[in-house]
Design a protein around this motif. Sequence first.
Motif, PDB file in Angstrom:
ATOM      1  N   LYS A 110     138.735  85.275  87.471  1.00  0.00           N
ATOM      2  CA  LYS A 110     139.499  84.541  86.480  1.00  0.00           C
ATOM      3  C   LYS A 110     138.898  84.701  85.087  1.00  0.00           C
ATOM      4  CE  LYS A 110     140.815  79.812  85.258  1.00  0.00           C
ATOM      5  NZ  LYS A 110     140.103  79.806  83.995  1.00  0.00           N
ATOM      6  N   ASN A 113     136.106  81.979  82.063  1.00  0.00           N
ATOM      7  CA  ASN A 113     135.083  81.193  82.739  1.00  0.00           C
ATOM      8  C   ASN A 113     134.293  80.389  81.716  1.00  0.00           C
ATOM      9  OD1 ASN A 113     135.064  82.284  85.704  1.00  0.00           O
ATOM     10  ND2 ASN A 113     135.167  84.097  84.411  1.00  0.00           N
ATOM     11  N   SER A 139     134.763  77.336  84.995  1.00  0.00           N
ATOM     12  CA  SER A 139     134.961  77.808  86.364  1.00  0.00           C
ATOM     13  C   SER A 139     134.339  76.845  87.362  1.00  0.00           C
ATOM     14  CB  SER A 139     134.353  79.203  86.536  1.00  0.00           C
ATOM     15  OG  SER A 139     134.409  79.615  87.885  1.00  0.00           O
ATOM     16  N   SER A 140     134.975  76.699  88.525  1.00  0.00           N
ATOM     17  CA  SER A 140     134.383  75.899  89.602  1.00  0.00           C
ATOM     18  C   SER A 140     133.365  76.700  90.389  1.00  0.00           C
ATOM     19  CB  SER A 140     135.484  75.391  90.542  1.00  0.00           C
ATOM     20  OG  SER A 140     136.210  76.485  91.086  1.00  0.00           O
ATOM     21  N   ASN A 187     128.167  73.509  85.486  1.00  0.00           N
ATOM     22  CA  ASN A 187     129.578  73.648  85.127  1.00  0.00           C
ATOM     23  C   ASN A 187     130.077  72.380  84.445  1.00  0.00           C
ATOM     24  OD1 ASN A 187     129.073  75.876  86.667  1.00  0.00           O
ATOM     25  ND2 ASN A 187     130.888  75.700  87.944  1.00  0.00           N
TER      26      ASN A 187
END
Length: 316
Positions: A110, A113, A139-140, A187
């Motif tokens: 993706k 990020n 981003s996870s 994160n």
Amino acid sequence: MPAPKHPQRKFKIRQYIASRNILQLTRDYVVINAFVAVLLAAILVLITGDRSEVINYIYYIYTELFGKEPNWSLPDRFLYQNIRAFLATLSLLSPSLFIGIIIYKFFVLKRDNIVFRKMCDMYEENGDRFLNIHFYISSSLLLYNLRFTAFIRTYETARENASGKVYPMNTFPLDLNGDAFYPLPYNYVPSRFRIKIKDNPTMGLRSDNPAIVVNQDGTIDVHTAERKISLNPKQGDFCEVYIVASGEVPDLNSTFNELKCYRIPEDVSPTPLPEMITRFVRAEDRFEVENWQDFEGGKLNRLQRRKAQKAGSFRK
């Protein structure tokens, strides 16, 4: 032998797929199928000469392209049957291609990020001048060895047509402090790193970074070890700071690189940006951020608020 044509633009389809989200790709898929249905219906009308059937043709072809079993027939003639064979092939390929695109999206890391603030701000410390670059990881996925590098790019319009020795575009690498490297970052935690753009004049030159000076008349001076570059944005000159974020994603056994550009002085806030209030909750081994609305100076929308709450990094 003909000379090759330049510039060559490759991988445009892959770039397009990678840069769009699932909703946008689905919309494109529907639009393309609608266009194909209208085109084939127009061909059938030209062949048959029966304009009254154009709406029915569009409907039948459009639904068949989405995999619906055909429930209409054409005369048993060579041309008509070739159109039906072509349509049957498309009805098999079209859903397969769309499923392939969706699968491809899951295997393409993706974008974004790293989310950067739209603006950066400037501050001085002991006579040195810095740019504050604000960001957070959206981003996870767990990121590792997050590193930032930076460059200054300038362009001098006056040298476009000159046959002189100096190229109109110049790029200079910037040395960053240790705070531009995050071995194991958290994160959804607002962070920042600094870029020195001017040394304290009383202390002498202490870094190899070019010095950027924005004058009151809007012109920009970039002082390098070799020369002084004078830029006038009103004449088409520009000065930009490029940030490259790179890192590793252990869960995907992959790496990523992302680019952010700040225009000088348009993207530099004239006043300090609001500081983000972050607190570490040791019992839960996570950070809480109380004022996400200050990241861009506006309120979070409902979707952003829900994502932040789900991530456990936002509290009302």
